[in-house]
Design a protein around this motif. Structure first.
Motif, PDB file in Angstrom:
ATOM      1  N   THR A  71      -5.617  -3.335   1.227  1.00 41.44           N
ATOM      2  CA  THR A  71      -7.015  -2.968   1.055  1.00 41.44           C
ATOM      3  C   THR A  71      -7.563  -3.820  -0.087  1.00 41.44           C
ATOM      4  OG1 THR A  71      -6.464  -1.232  -0.539  1.00 41.44           O
ATOM      5  CG2 THR A  71      -6.673  -0.571   1.775  1.00 41.44           C
ATOM      6  N   THR A 123      -7.069  -0.513  -7.979  1.00 38.27           N
ATOM      7  CA  THR A 123      -5.895   0.317  -7.738  1.00 38.27           C
ATOM      8  C   THR A 123      -4.711  -0.304  -8.467  1.00 38.27           C
ATOM      9  OG1 THR A 123      -5.193  -0.861  -5.735  1.00 38.27           O
ATOM     10  CG2 THR A 123      -6.757   0.957  -5.432  1.00 38.27           C
ATOM     11  N   LYS A 150      -4.220   7.815   3.328  1.00 41.25           N
ATOM     12  CA  LYS A 150      -5.113   7.335   4.391  1.00 41.25           C
ATOM     13  C   LYS A 150      -5.134   5.815   4.494  1.00 41.25           C
ATOM     14  CE  LYS A 150      -7.396   9.544   6.963  1.00 41.25           C
ATOM     15  NZ  LYS A 150      -6.980   9.957   8.303  1.00 41.25           N
ATOM     16  N   ASP A 151      -6.295   5.190   4.254  1.00 43.16           N
ATOM     17  CA  ASP A 151      -6.469   3.759   4.469  1.00 43.16           C
ATOM     18  C   ASP A 151      -5.636   2.899   3.523  1.00 43.16           C
ATOM     19  OD1 ASP A 151      -8.319   4.403   6.454  1.00 43.16           O
ATOM     20  OD2 ASP A 151     -10.036   4.195   5.107  1.00 43.16           O
ATOM     21  N   GLU A 152      -5.123   3.478   2.463  1.00 40.64           N
ATOM     22  CA  GLU A 152      -4.275   2.751   1.523  1.00 40.64           C
ATOM     23  C   GLU A 152      -3.025   2.207   2.213  1.00 40.64           C
ATOM     24  OE1 GLU A 152      -2.802   1.380  -2.255  1.00 40.64           O
ATOM     25  OE2 GLU A 152      -4.793   1.876  -1.539  1.00 40.64           O
ATOM     26  N   SER A 156     -10.779  -3.839  -3.111  1.00 39.61           N
ATOM     27  CA  SER A 156     -11.849  -3.090  -3.766  1.00 39.61           C
ATOM     28  C   SER A 156     -13.012  -4.026  -4.072  1.00 39.61           C
ATOM     29  CB  SER A 156     -11.325  -2.450  -5.058  1.00 39.61           C
ATOM     30  OG  SER A 156     -10.293  -1.544  -4.777  1.00 39.61           O
ATOM     31  N   PRO A 162     -11.380  -0.241   2.343  1.00 38.85           N
ATOM     32  CA  PRO A 162     -11.039   1.087   2.866  1.00 38.85           C
ATOM     33  C   PRO A 162     -12.224   2.043   2.814  1.00 38.85           C
ATOM     34  CG  PRO A 162     -10.316   0.911   0.606  1.00 38.85           C
ATOM     35  CD  PRO A 162     -10.892  -0.436   0.971  1.00 38.85           C
ATOM     36  N   ASP A 194     -11.319   5.572   2.755  1.00 36.41           N
ATOM     37  CA  ASP A 194     -10.735   6.673   1.988  1.00 36.41           C
ATOM     38  C   ASP A 194      -9.309   6.318   1.576  1.00 36.41           C
ATOM     39  OD1 ASP A 194      -9.718   9.052   0.971  1.00 36.41           O
ATOM     40  OD2 ASP A 194     -10.345  10.275   2.676  1.00 36.41           O
ATOM     41  N   ILE A 195      -9.077   6.229   0.273  1.00 39.18           N
ATOM     42  CA  ILE A 195      -7.726   5.998  -0.243  1.00 39.18           C
ATOM     43  C   ILE A 195      -7.309   7.126  -1.183  1.00 39.18           C
ATOM     44  CG2 ILE A 195      -7.730   3.493   0.053  1.00 39.18           C
ATOM     45  CD1 ILE A 195      -8.345   3.261  -2.973  1.00 39.18           C
ATOM     46  N   GLU A 196      -8.011   8.249  -1.089  1.00 43.95           N
ATOM     47  CA  GLU A 196      -7.703   9.378  -1.965  1.00 43.95           C
ATOM     48  C   GLU A 196      -7.128  10.580  -1.218  1.00 43.95           C
ATOM     49  OE1 GLU A 196     -11.248  10.127  -4.208  1.00 43.95           O
ATOM     50  OE2 GLU A 196     -11.157   8.153  -5.169  1.00 43.95           O
ATOM     51  N   GLY A 238       0.820  -1.201   0.000  1.00 44.78           N
ATOM     52  CA  GLY A 238       0.000   0.000   0.000  1.00 44.78           C
ATOM     53  C   GLY A 238       0.853   1.248   0.000  1.00 44.78           C
TER      54      GLY A 238
END
Length: 191
Positions: free
Chosen positions: A63, A90, A14-16, A65, A119, A121-123, A9
């Motif tokens: 994470t 991703t 964030k969560d990434e 998707s 996740p 938020d991964i942005e 990651g």
């Protein structure tokens, strides 16, 4: 048997970064018998392929998707993962699945399992986890430990460092809170 846990990651989103935090958390808080290698795979992508060929068991922390609620935890063995066409959202998810596809035609390759969490938020560019993922972190770790034990390694707790402590030691910040870099007046270690 050679076993490895790979946290993947990007800590900046964030969560990434959950895979990296989880790998470091496990490394700092547990010992295993027999020993298991634990690495920060970051965003190495295709460079991780050598692990798929050199080890018997590869556990990837990441994470995932999948259309479900943030914080839901999934165990995805490679054969299941290869059947999830919509999983690849991703860059590193694409690379992991492509590596699995390549390895599936080789004579020898590891049993690969992804321990994933959805996740929130991964942005957002911020170091730390969202509250919903942080709330599930201990449960996520428990699932990872159970997976490690399922491949024949016994786990022993050695420390009780928190995710915040791990992140601050790793990168110096966690959700806007930074380590103190300048000693205060009461600190006598600088005399």
């Amino acid at each position: 048997m050679k076993n490895i846990v790979v946290g993947v990651g990007n800590l900046l989103f964030k969560d990434e970064g959950i895979g990296i935090y989880a790998a470091k958390y496990i490394e700092e808080n547990y010992t295993f018998e027999p020993e298991i290698e634990i690495i920060d795979g970051g965003t190495l992508g295709f460079k991780l392929m050598s692990y798929f060929q050199e080890y018997d068991n590869v556990i990837i922390l990441d994470t995932v998707s999948i259309e479900d609620k943030a914080g839901e935890i999934f165990r995805l063995p490679s054969d299941v993962l290869l059947g999830l066409g919509n999983y690849r959202k991703t860059a590193h998810e694409v690379e992991i699945v492509e590596m699995l596809e390549i390895c599936s035609v080789l004579d020898k390759h590891a049993a690969v399992t992804i321990m994933g969490i959805i996740p929130e938020d991964i942005e957002k560019v911020e170091i730390g986890l969202t509250q919903s993922i942080e709330n599930r972190f201990e449960e996520y770790i428990a699932h990872v430990i159970k997976e490690i034990e399922s491949i024949g390694c016994s786990a022993n707790k050695k420390n009780d460092k928190t995710i915040k402590q791990i992140a601050q030691e790793l990168i110096g910040s966690y959700n806007g809170e930074h380590l103190s870099r300048i000693p205060n007046e009461e600190d006598t270690t600088w005399n």
